[in-house]
Design an enzyme around this catalytic site. Structure first.
Site, PDB file in Angstrom:
ATOM      1  N   GLU A  38      56.447   6.222  12.946  1.00 28.02           N
ATOM      2  CA  GLU A  38      55.161   6.068  13.613  1.00 28.02           C
ATOM      3  C   GLU A  38      54.576   7.423  14.043  1.00 28.02           C
ATOM      4  O   GLU A  38      55.280   8.226  14.664  1.00 28.02           O
ATOM      5  CB  GLU A  38      55.321   5.135  14.827  1.00 28.02           C
ATOM      6  N   THR A  83      47.867   2.448  11.339  1.00 27.32           N
ATOM      7  CA  THR A  83      49.084   1.904  10.726  1.00 27.32           C
ATOM      8  C   THR A  83      48.745   0.920   9.617  1.00 27.32           C
ATOM      9  O   THR A  83      49.350   0.930   8.540  1.00 27.32           O
ATOM     10  CB  THR A  83      49.947   1.161  11.773  1.00 27.32           C
ATOM     11  N   ASP A 258      53.016   7.625   9.002  1.00 29.08           N
ATOM     12  CA  ASP A 258      51.831   6.813   8.663  1.00 29.08           C
ATOM     13  C   ASP A 258      50.504   7.535   8.844  1.00 29.08           C
ATOM     14  O   ASP A 258      49.589   7.367   8.039  1.00 29.08           O
ATOM     15  CB  ASP A 258      51.830   5.461   9.410  1.00 29.08           C
ATOM     16  N   HIS A 259      50.372   8.334   9.896  1.00 33.75           N
ATOM     17  CA  HIS A 259      49.089   9.005  10.177  1.00 33.75           C
ATOM     18  C   HIS A 259      49.318  10.032  11.266  1.00 33.75           C
ATOM     19  O   HIS A 259      50.412  10.128  11.811  1.00 33.75           O
ATOM     20  CB  HIS A 259      48.010   8.000  10.595  1.00 33.75           C
TER      21      HIS A 259
HETATM   22  C1  GP9 Z   1      51.419  -1.926  16.164  1.00 35.78           C
HETATM   23  C2  GP9 Z   1      51.816  -0.652  15.521  1.00 35.78           C
HETATM   24  C3  GP9 Z   1      50.899   0.512  15.837  1.00 35.78           C
HETATM   25  O1  GP9 Z   1      52.114  -3.069  15.788  1.00 35.78           O
HETATM   26  O2  GP9 Z   1      52.120  -0.786  14.182  1.00 35.78           O
HETATM   27  O3  GP9 Z   1      49.718   0.543  15.161  1.00 35.78           O
HETATM   28  P1  GP9 Z   1      48.693   1.774  15.250  1.00 35.78           P
HETATM   29  O4  GP9 Z   1      48.137   1.802  16.661  1.00 35.78           O
HETATM   30  O5  GP9 Z   1      49.450   3.029  14.970  1.00 35.78           O
HETATM   31  O6  GP9 Z   1      47.671   1.497  14.218  1.00 35.78           O
HETATM   32 MN    MN Z   2      50.599   3.918  13.438  1.00 34.96          MN
END
Ligand code: GP9
Ligand code: MN
Length: 423
Positions: A38, A83, A258-259
């Site tokens: 994340e 995400t 992811d970002h």
């Molecule tokens: C929420 C998590 C975060 O379930 O995957 O999402 P994001 O805020 O990074 O888009």
């Molecule tokens: Mn994310």
């Protein structure tokens, strides 16, 4: 209309990159374990805070440990869907939308997604594991369109108060509890583990912190190092547990960020962290996120190929030995000699090994020097715009409804249940 599908199909099949013969089929039939880091940006790798590595385990992998191949010029391509955009792009090789989240607004579209293809072509079972509730980002709807067999959400985990921080379950208990869920799957499986602790606002309890916070005075940036360290330890523990369970040896392991975690609102602190001014050019360079792939039996190392999230699906299909040209994908296999190293960003900017385009300003990717536009940069811009526009049409017009693929059956979302009545 189906004419628009023809345009998109024409683009993707002429853009297709033939597989690298050595790796085509190299991972056939092996379990795939995909680990989502994340908000993890590549600048964290090998970064030292007060002389201490922030992410020692991931650093070892980035240097080829565990036979990982690390792509150090890999970029996220997400937009407002964050995400959800990363997930969409990795499993479909299409871009997120210019505004909003396709997971939410296009959750009922027809897709020809990696989980469904792996199931139909190679008999894979698929699963997503995540310590948040299933309706977040509309996952419980769109995953059915993707053909995801099992969705282990928060309701499958122990969500006691002391196990939670930031958006949901802490990464260490998450991985620990996930092992038995992975063991319960029919093999071969395609599994996707989505972490959460390294998420804004990057808060961590004292007892979970093994690294001092940063010292920039920016709370977000200072906390980011601590939660990244926690994530690093969680991944290391997960590797140990995978080995103990016997799942490790014969599995493809893929790790990706992811970002970005630190937005442009934190440029002052980031200038201090990176010891350089955060110009628009530098900000574009900072959109690097890690991609690491371990294929059992293959040697690891650092791969400098430029690529983005759009390229992951064709890469994984070729590792399976699947003929990927018949599917509609905007990316190309990262291991292919013909791979397209133009990385399109969602706002129409782009990066190649030579040029960085930030909202129309052109820079030398290596030196950062600003350049005049030239024939080549104009051509790249046209290509990027075309790619994004065709991808948007696929989503806006739900074009995959019309896309017949020899040997692939449309997914019926009614065949999938995630804990609702009837499952
Ligand atoms: C929420 C998590 C975060 O379930 O995957 O999402 P994001 O805020 O990074 O888009
Ligand atoms: Mn994310």
């Amino acid at each position: 209309s189906s004419d628009d599908l023809t345009n998109a199909k024409h683009y993707t099949s002429s853009h297709y990159a033939d597989p690298n013969e050595e790796l085509f089929g190299a991972g056939k039939g092996k379990n795939i374990i995909k680990i989502h880091l994340e908000s993890f940006q590549s600048f964290l790798l090998d970064y030292e805070l007060n002389g201490e590595e922030v992410t020692p385990f991931l650093n070892s992998l980035a240097h080829g440990g565990e036979d990982m191949t690390y792509f150090d010029n890999f970029f996220h391509q997400t937009g407002q869907g964050k995400t959800a955009d990363a997930e969409l792009t990795l499993d479909n090789s299409i871009f997120g939308l210019p505004t909003g989240s396709a997971f939410v607004t296009k959750g009922q579209n027809t897709y020809q997604s990696l989980p469904a293809i792996l199931n139909q072509e190679e008999g894979y079972t698929s699963a997503v594991l995540h310590g948040d509730y299933k309706s977040f980002w509309n996952r419980d709807q769109i995953y059915k369109q993707f053909g995801i067999d099992h969705f282990f959400d928060a309701s499958s985990y122990n969500m006691d108060d002391e196990s939670l921080v930031n958006l949901g379950l802490k990464d260490k208990p998450f991985f620990e509890e996930s092992i038995s869920m992975l063991e319960s799957l029919d093999e071969p499986f395609y599994s996707h583990l989505i972490t959460l602790t390294n998420h804004y606002p990057f808060i961590l309890n004292e007892e979970d912190a093994s690294l001092e916070r940063g010292t920039t005075g920016d709370k977000t940036v200072d906390g980011y190092f601590q939660t990244a360290r926690y994530l690093d330890e969680a991944v290391e523990e997960f590797f140990t547990e995978l080995k103990e369970s016997g799942l490790y040896d014969d599995s493809i392991i893929m790790i990706y960020g992811d970002h970005q975690g630190i937005s442009e609102n934190h440029n002052r602190a980031m200038a201090e962290v990176l010891d350089t001014e955060i110009t628009p050019y530098q900000n574009a360079q900072n959109q690097r996120v890690p991609l690491m792939i371990r294929v059992p039996g293959e040697e690891g190392g650092v791969d400098h190929t430029y690529g983005g999230e759009i390229d992951v699906m064709p890469t994984l299909l070729h590792l399976q030995g699947i003929d990927a040209q018949k599917y509609l994908m905007f990316g190309t296999d990262l291991f292919s000699d013909e791979h397209d190293e133009t990385v399109a960003f969602r706002d129409g900017s782009y990066i190649t090994p030579e040029y960085t385009n930030v909202q129309g300003s052109i820079y030398d990717t290596v030196s950062g020097e600003e350049l005049e536009a030239n024939k080549e940069t104009d051509r790249l811009k046209e290509k990027v715009d075309e790619q994004l526009q065709l991808s948007d049409e696929v989503l806006y017009q739900d074009l995959l409804r019309f896309h017949d693929v020899n040997g692939f059956e449309p997914v019926n979302p009614k065949d999938y249940f995630y804990g609702e009545e009837g499952s």
